[in-house]
Design an enzyme around this catalytic site. Structure first.
Site, PDB file in Angstrom:
ATOM      1  CB  CYS A 164      -0.949   0.001   1.193  1.00 49.96           C
ATOM      2  SG  CYS A 164      -0.093  -0.048   2.790  1.00 49.96           S
ATOM      3  CB  THR A 165       0.222   4.851   0.260  1.00 42.12           C
ATOM      4  OG1 THR A 165      -0.880   4.776  -0.639  1.00 42.12           O
ATOM      5  CG2 THR A 165       0.997   6.139  -0.003  1.00 42.12           C
TER       6      THR A 165
END
Length: 279
Positions: A164-165
């Site tokens: 994810c980020t």
């Protein structure tokens, strides 16, 4: 967590901070010295003494305001009672892989390894890991039903790398996946941000990274590929805009030319096209 709001206001920082029993997650922007002081003073709080921070370009102007909120979950998957946290992080989550360890895994296991995007599908339109599986989810609340749909059962015996980020969403997601029978789950430590800092556009990451501020996207170098496609003309782009229909405002990808032409800057739904023509 009024001390977090007070600290940010004192330092003239803006951004979004979520606090829950599982921890704290957020992004703030401001003067670099103020950000460094924020990190230092936050780590003085005993529970956050080992807290990891990531720094990228930007400032307070990238956020409309300061928002500090208390929520049942640090990431809203809709299952707060299922997630347990101790001093080492999420209990029962996937094995952490630093960027270089991810490459070691790929060298050993090759095509066996599956990348599993832990973000909303919209974010992956402009960037993702090579050949990653992107679940059809609009919000993190959709992940549990998606995992339980059976659509990914064939992955349960494969090495799966969630990402994810910044590494928070995928840490929670990896635990949810293991609870649902995925046997060999990894999570990218520090998320896409740490990986991009290490390898730029020369590794396994492709395209731009969606970010939750006014920038909307960031790249790990000028040679980043443009994976997104304008919804109107199909040209390459990494820029999101709201649908020109004020009643819709759906986030869509548009090239500069179509974004500047109202009749070409809708999501394409018939009602939106008609509304813009009438307007």
């Amino acid at each position: 967590m009024m001390w977090q709001r007070a600290l940010c206001e004192k330092l003239q920082l803006r951004g979004r901070i979520i606090v829950s029993e599982h921890g704290i997650n957020g992004t703030v922007g401001g003067d670099l010295d103020a950000c460094k002081r924020y990190m230092r003073e936050t780590r003085e709080y005993p529970a956050f003494k080992d807290m990891e921070f990531k720094i990228s370009s930007g400032g307070a102007e990238d956020f409309p305001r300061l928002s500090v909120k208390v929520r049942p979950e640090i990431v809203t998957f809709g299952s707060p009672a299922e997630i347990k946290v101790d001093e080492n992080g999420v209990v029962g989550g996937g094995q952490h892989l630093k960027p270089e360890q991810l490459h070691e895994l790929m060298e050993k296991r090759g095509e066996e390894v599956v990348f599993f995007d832990g973000r909303n599908a919209m974010e992956a339109e402009i960037g993702h890991f090579k050949d990653a599986i992107v679940p059809n989810v609009e919000t993190t609340r959709d992940f549990i039903s998606e995992l339980e749909s059976g659509a990914y059962d064939e992955l349960k015996d494969k090495p799966v790398v969630t990402y994810c980020t910044g590494g928070v969403r995928c840490e929670v997601l990896s635990a949810l996946m293991k609870d649902r029978g995925f046997k060999e789950v990894y999570q990218l430590d520090g998320g896409i941000v740490r990986y991009g800092e290490k390898y730029g556009n020369k590794g396994l990451w492709e395209g731009s990274l969606y970010v939750f501020d006014r920038r909307m996207h960031m790249e790990f170098g000028e040679d980043a590929a443009q994976l997104g496609k304008c919804v109107t003309c199909g040209n390459a782009t990494h820029k999101f805009y709201n649908c020109a229909n004020d009643k819709c405002r759906k986030m869509i990808l548009l090239c500069p030319s179509c974004a500047d032409t109202k009749s070409r800057s809708t999501c394409g739904a018939e009602d939106c096209l008609d509304e813009v023509k009438v307007g």
